[in-house]
Each structure stands twice: as structure tokens, then as C-alpha cells.
Design an enzyme around this catalytic site. Sequence first.
Site, PDB file in Angstrom:
ATOM      1  N   ARG A  48     -50.870  10.967 -14.542  1.00 44.38           N
ATOM      2  CA  ARG A  48     -51.784  11.953 -14.557  1.00 44.38           C
ATOM      3  C   ARG A  48     -53.504  11.328 -14.989  1.00 44.38           C
ATOM      4  NH1 ARG A  48     -47.535  14.469 -14.486  1.00 44.38           N
ATOM      5  NH2 ARG A  48     -46.896  12.528 -15.674  1.00 44.38           N
ATOM      6  N   THR A  49     -53.472  10.645 -16.058  1.00 44.61           N
ATOM      7  CA  THR A  49     -54.724  10.255 -16.635  1.00 44.61           C
ATOM      8  C   THR A  49     -55.469   9.298 -15.538  1.00 44.61           C
ATOM      9  OG1 THR A  49     -53.840  10.432 -18.766  1.00 44.61           O
ATOM     10  CG2 THR A  49     -55.986   9.538 -18.638  1.00 44.61           C
ATOM     11  N   LYS A  77     -51.324 -13.253 -20.543  1.00 47.92           N
ATOM     12  CA  LYS A  77     -51.311 -14.853 -20.860  1.00 47.92           C
ATOM     13  C   LYS A  77     -51.811 -15.062 -22.174  1.00 47.92           C
ATOM     14  CE  LYS A  77     -53.085 -15.471 -16.437  1.00 47.92           C
ATOM     15  NZ  LYS A  77     -54.435 -16.055 -15.593  1.00 47.92           N
ATOM     16  N   ARG A  98     -56.436   2.848 -21.926  1.00 46.75           N
ATOM     17  CA  ARG A  98     -55.368   3.374 -22.736  1.00 46.75           C
ATOM     18  C   ARG A  98     -54.520   2.242 -23.117  1.00 46.75           C
ATOM     19  NH1 ARG A  98     -50.959   7.634 -20.270  1.00 46.75           N
ATOM     20  NH2 ARG A  98     -52.494   8.959 -20.908  1.00 46.75           N
ATOM     21  N   HIS A 126     -56.352  11.815 -27.783  1.00 47.80           N
ATOM     22  CA  HIS A 126     -56.656  11.787 -26.102  1.00 47.80           C
ATOM     23  C   HIS A 126     -57.626  12.706 -25.808  1.00 47.80           C
ATOM     24  CE1 HIS A 126     -55.284  11.580 -22.084  1.00 47.80           C
ATOM     25  NE2 HIS A 126     -53.986  11.606 -22.087  1.00 47.80           N
TER      26      HIS A 126
HETATM   27  N1   CP Z   1     -51.030  13.921 -19.778  1.00 51.54           N
HETATM   28  C1   CP Z   1     -51.018  12.709 -19.781  1.00 51.54           C
HETATM   29  O1   CP Z   1     -51.568  11.856 -20.519  1.00 51.54           O
HETATM   30  O2   CP Z   1     -50.348  12.127 -18.645  1.00 51.54           O
HETATM   31  P1   CP Z   1     -50.039  10.623 -18.068  1.00 51.54           P
HETATM   32  O3   CP Z   1     -49.160   9.927 -19.198  1.00 51.54           O
HETATM   33  O4   CP Z   1     -49.082  10.772 -16.880  1.00 51.54           O
HETATM   34  O5   CP Z   1     -51.482  10.260 -18.236  1.00 51.54           O
END
Ligand code: CP
Length: 285
Positions: A48-49, A77, A98, A126
Site C-alpha cells: 500500500r504505502t 554490497k 521505510r 508511520h
Molecule cells: N498499511 C501499510 O503500511 O501497508 P503496507 O505495508 O502494504 O505498505
Amino acid sequence: MQHLLSVDDINEKFILDLWERASDQKDNFSSSLKNKILTNLFYEPSTRTSSSFYSAMVRQGGSVIPINNVKFSSAIKGESLEDTIITMGTMSDCIVLRHPEIGSVSRAAKVSSVPVINAGDGKGEHPTQTLLDGFTIFYNNKEKIDNLRITMVGDLKNGRTVKSLVKLLSRYSGNHFNFVSPPDLRLPKDLLPKNSFQTEKIEEVISDTDVLYVTRVQSERGSNHQYSLSLDQLNLLPRKSIVMHPLPRVNEIPRAFDNDPRAKYFDQMLYGLWCRMVLLENVMS
Ligand code: CP
């Protein structure tokens, strides 16, 4: 340059302005980010993100460098996070990061020549998920985000979406929190708001809930519990309540509930696209 590393980095005015503009993004395809480039730098899996940021850029005329699997980057590496951030700052106007470690986004921001947006740092935060979670509540509650009874269920110890959302909702007056989890998956004490109640039994609180926020057990962070809500339990919710989940879900909510008008977890993804469109425009244009 404005980084977004934590919910603490954004104030109520910024958030309200973003939410007010978010629903205008429904059919928005513009060129406001033409000639802008985003790096999507993901050291952990995401559906999603990463896709939502990608789509938000493209719908506004921008481009994306997708590094969604660092196995195929020079990280494998031995390149440090800092060197990777410096590198991508020479090629793009913003970096969405992330990473599995808390604090990684702060390390990145220290060396970055472009804004860094936290797309999840381990068990930390998040914040862009919180923008869309808050918007989901705002949008479905006649633009009201205070005086709510919020029940959060699942792996509250390891789930970063819960931590960011609790920080945000605690700012608004009258919000009451119920936290439902096994004792070893409780929200860390320093994040517990004053108006909160902890239990292992959802039946104690579900019928007194406006917002039910369900989360997945984070097996990748060492949790080994299994749980799922039954249709009978979910049907104890008041008719006007809403059910949210940041997704992905494993077995927490039965698919048979998906068409219930209270289920908002698929809508959340669309709202995430709208919120990220506004955010990227704020950060880059
Ligand atoms: N909600 C969320 O962070 O989903 P993803 O891990 O798929 O990005």
C-alpha cells in the site's frame, strides 16, 4: 526543507488543511509535480504505502525511482543508509523511506539534501498512515475527531500505526481509548494516554466503541499470537461505528464482514492516496 519523521512534526493546522484538501483529490490528475522526482526507498516489504506514494506522484505529473527491494540495490554490497540517502538526494526531490530500525529516518534526515518522509521505521512510527487513518475518522464522522470512543486491538507493542495514531488522537479533547491485547503485546507505558483502559477481552468494550482499529500481529517482529474477531463479536458494534485496519490483514477480520457498511479498511487505501497527493504537493511544489 521539511522532513516528516513523526506525527510530532505536524501540527493540527497542517493536518486539518491537508484533510480539507484531500477529498478534492478524488478525480485530480494535474501537472503540479511535473519535473519532480520521488525516491521510494523501501528496506521492508510494502504494498500500500509504496504504491500509494507512486500513484500520488504520477497522478500529479511527477516521476518515481522505485527501490522497493534493496536486494537489488547497492545496500546488499554493504552501502550504508547514509550513503544511499546522499546518493538518492542527488537524483530526486524527496525520499520516502521505510526501514526496519527505529531511528533510521532521523539518521537519514541528518544527511539528506532533500525532504525525508517516514514510511515506517521498525516498531517506531508511520506518520503518513496516521494522516490517512485520521482522515478516515474525520471523513466518516462529519468532520469530527474529538469525543470519540476508540478501541484498538492486536499487537499494540510492535505496531507502529497504533503508536502514531494514539499520538494524534490524544491531541483532541474527550477521546477515550480502549486497548485490547494479550498482556505481552500491550502498548508501551510511555504512550498510554490518560483516558485509557486496557483489557484482554474485546467483549468488555466493543459495544461502547465509535472507532474499532484492528491491527495484525507482527510476526516479523517476533510476535507469535494468533487472533481473529468473529462476526458475532463485530456485530456487537454500534450501527454508526467504523472498523479500520491499516492492512495487510491476516485473519483478524473475517472476509464476510467486508461488505458491512461499518467496514472502512478498503476505503482507507483510497484516502491514503488522496492524503499523500496533498502531502507530496506541500513538500515539493
Ligand atoms: N498499511 C501499510 O503500511 O501497508 P503496507 O505495508 O502494504 O505498505
